[in-house]
Scaffold this active site. Structure first.
Site, PDB file in Angstrom:
ATOM      1  N   GLU A  49       7.955  96.621  29.912  1.00 42.19           N
ATOM      2  CA  GLU A  49       9.483  96.408  30.094  1.00 42.19           C
ATOM      3  C   GLU A  49       9.868  95.787  31.273  1.00 42.19           C
ATOM      4  OE1 GLU A  49      10.466 100.681  30.758  1.00 42.19           O
ATOM      5  OE2 GLU A  49       9.684 101.219  29.067  1.00 42.19           O
TER       6      GLU A  49
ATOM      7  N   GLU B  65       7.812 103.208  19.804  1.00 42.09           N
ATOM      8  CA  GLU B  65       8.131 104.514  20.599  1.00 42.09           C
ATOM      9  C   GLU B  65       9.238 105.163  19.842  1.00 42.09           C
ATOM     10  OE1 GLU B  65       8.669 104.085  24.490  1.00 42.09           O
ATOM     11  OE2 GLU B  65       6.937 102.620  24.960  1.00 42.09           O
TER      12      GLU B  65
HETATM   13  O1  9MR Z   1       7.930 109.880  27.076  1.00 41.01           O
HETATM   14  C1  9MR Z   1       7.555 109.708  28.426  1.00 41.01           C
HETATM   15  C2  9MR Z   1       8.050 110.935  29.255  1.00 41.01           C
HETATM   16  O2  9MR Z   1       7.376 111.996  29.002  1.00 41.01           O
HETATM   17  C3  9MR Z   1       7.938 110.491  30.590  1.00 41.01           C
HETATM   18  O3  9MR Z   1       8.226 111.613  31.395  1.00 41.01           O
HETATM   19  C4  9MR Z   1       8.593 109.214  30.960  1.00 41.01           C
HETATM   20  C5  9MR Z   1       8.186 108.803  32.209  1.00 41.01           C
HETATM   21  O4  9MR Z   1       7.014 108.350  32.456  1.00 41.01           O
HETATM   22  O5  9MR Z   1       8.015 108.237  30.072  1.00 41.01           O
HETATM   23  C6  9MR Z   1       8.206 108.298  28.668  1.00 41.01           C
HETATM   24  O6  9MR Z   1       7.799 107.481  27.887  1.00 41.01           O
HETATM   25  C7  9MR Z   1       8.209 106.151  28.088  1.00 41.01           C
HETATM   26  C8  9MR Z   1       7.173 105.074  27.641  1.00 41.01           C
HETATM   27  O7  9MR Z   1       6.372 105.374  28.451  1.00 41.01           O
HETATM   28  C9  9MR Z   1       7.826 103.558  28.068  1.00 41.01           C
HETATM   29  N1  9MR Z   1       9.114 103.447  27.440  1.00 41.01           N
HETATM   30  C10 9MR Z   1      10.132 104.375  27.434  1.00 41.01           C
HETATM   31  C11 9MR Z   1       9.521 105.769  27.268  1.00 41.01           C
HETATM   32  C12 9MR Z   1      10.605 106.812  27.378  1.00 41.01           C
HETATM   33  O8  9MR Z   1      11.079 107.095  28.835  1.00 41.01           O
END
Ligand code: 9MR
Length: 376
Positions: free
Chosen positions: A160, A265
């Site tokens: 990102e 994702e």
């Molecule tokens: O699904 C993840 C959630 O459980 C966490 O709270 C959050 C913050 O770390 O991250 C979510 O996963 C993210 C991923 O690592 C990167 N892309 C966006 C995803 C959704 O926020």
């Protein structure tokens, strides 16, 4: 091709036999239906891996051949203090994946989010210099990738880094190190494990503006002779967005650079959500209102049908690009585990995946399998 679903009792552990004209194809899980097309992955976290949810492991083994740690390998989890690494949960995920022959993606090494403030500061709280932050980045990458060398086949090296405007995000990484921080991350990652595949991962990067920014990153790394193997399109999508034509174009443009494309994702949000909260910028949230949480007890058939049709079209598109797409990973094992229950509005009941909260396959599950079998 005419297809009849022969099996009537669709309990999740059952093998399903699809009949395609004269062919009968046995499908015991999602990954079988897409064998030879692309890997099918899931994100996992403590409840599934530590046995808190006892149904999870056999279910994951049945349906998925790729795995990503949803949170366990993020900087704040795996490296919570300057001299403190915490590999326990990530180790359990990796052992489980190796024992079951799954392709592992380490997520993620360099990200602006979920990275503790101390990473960017010296021992008395002053901002680090460029050299000191590069040193810290290198140590982190070497320690984490070194720990999993020969086990974790691929890494989301940078996550990102581009904004929706296509410009580089002005993160602490960028502000302190400068615009070569991405090159440095890929350089260190390749040094740390020369056999690992290295990816750039982002959300909304199917969209043309952001896509242009990501293409610049890939071209720049390649021009500098640095390794990059793939681009992850996260795929945090909705019933009404994106237009799949854009996804199709994005896949083709990335593939034309000579990198693998992955949907990393994926889920499809079914709840009313203001479009300024589309994507996955977790610093943005909106307040809970009952009107924004309309399906607390169940998903109405009309919305279930929209979800099913959208998943079918999406997989039709991905299958038509199977020469370019190497993996499709769902962001969660079933609806109950999806982060979309709590973002961008906390405390909602969402239904974005192929399996319901009781591990039962939803109509969308059968629809995507049928898409796969059309081509078999
Ligand atoms: O699904 C993840 C959630 O459980 C966490 O709270 C959050 C913050 O770390 O991250 C979510 O996963 C993210 C991923 O690592 C990167 N892309 C966006 C995803 C959704 O926020």
């Amino acid at each position: 091709m005419k297809r009849n679903l022969l099996s009537a009792a669709f309990i999740v552990l059952a093998t399903i036999i699809f009949s395609c004209n004269d062919k009968h194809i046995t499908v015991s899980g999602l990954k079988d239906a897409f064998a030879g097309d692309f890997l099918i992955g899931t994100a996992v976290d403590a409840p599934q891996i530590l046995g808190i949810d006892r149904e999870a492991k056999p279910f994951i083994i049945k349906h998925f051949n790729a795995i990503t740690a949803e949170n366990a390998m993020k900087w704040e989890s795996i490296h919570p203090g300057p001299d403190k690494y915490n590999f326990a949960l990530a180790d359990s995920i990796v052992s489980f994946a190796l024992a079951n022959d799954m392709f592992i993606t380490g997520h993620t090494l360099v990200w602006h989010s979920q990275t503790p403030d101390w990473v960017f500061q010296d021992s008395i709280g002053n901002p680090l210099t460029r050299e000191a932050l590069l040193e810290r980045m290198k140590n982190h990458i070497f320690t984490v990738m070194g720990h999993y060398k020969g086990k974790v086949q691929s890494w989301d090296v940078v996550n990102e880094a581009i904004g929706d405007d296509g410009q580089i995000r002005k993160s602490k990484w960028y502000n302190i190190i400068g615009d070569d921080y991405i090159e440095k991350a890929f350089e260190f990652a390749h040094e740390a494990d020369p056999d690992a595949e290295l990816y750039y991962n982002d959300y909304n990067n199917e969209e043309p503006l952001k896509r242009a920014g990501v293409i610049n990153i890939v071209r720049n790394l390649r021009n500098k002779g640095l390794r990059i193997d793939g681009v992850g399109i996260q795929g945090h999508w909705h019933l009404d967005s994106p237009d799949f034509k854009i996804v199709d174009e994005g896949i083709s443009e990335y593939a034309a650079l000579g990198v693998k494309v992955m949907i990393t994702e994926m889920e499809i949000n079914v709840l009313p959500t203001p479009s300024w909260l589309y994507g996955a910028d977790i610093s943005r949230i909106a307040e809970y209102k009952d009107s924004l949480n309309p399906y607390v007890s169940e998903l109405p058939d009309s919305v279930q049908t929209l979800l099913t049709n959208r998943y079918a079209r999406l997989f039709g598109l991905l299958l038509s690009n199977k020469d370019k797409v190497s993996r499709v990973t769902f962001w969660g094992v079933h609806d109950g585990y999806s982060w979309k229950n709590n973002w961008p509005i906390p405390g909602r009941t969402n239904y974005p995946l192929l399996f319901d909260r009781n591990y039962q396959p939803k109509p969308a599950y059968y629809a995507v399998i049928e898409e796969a079998l059309k081509l078999k």
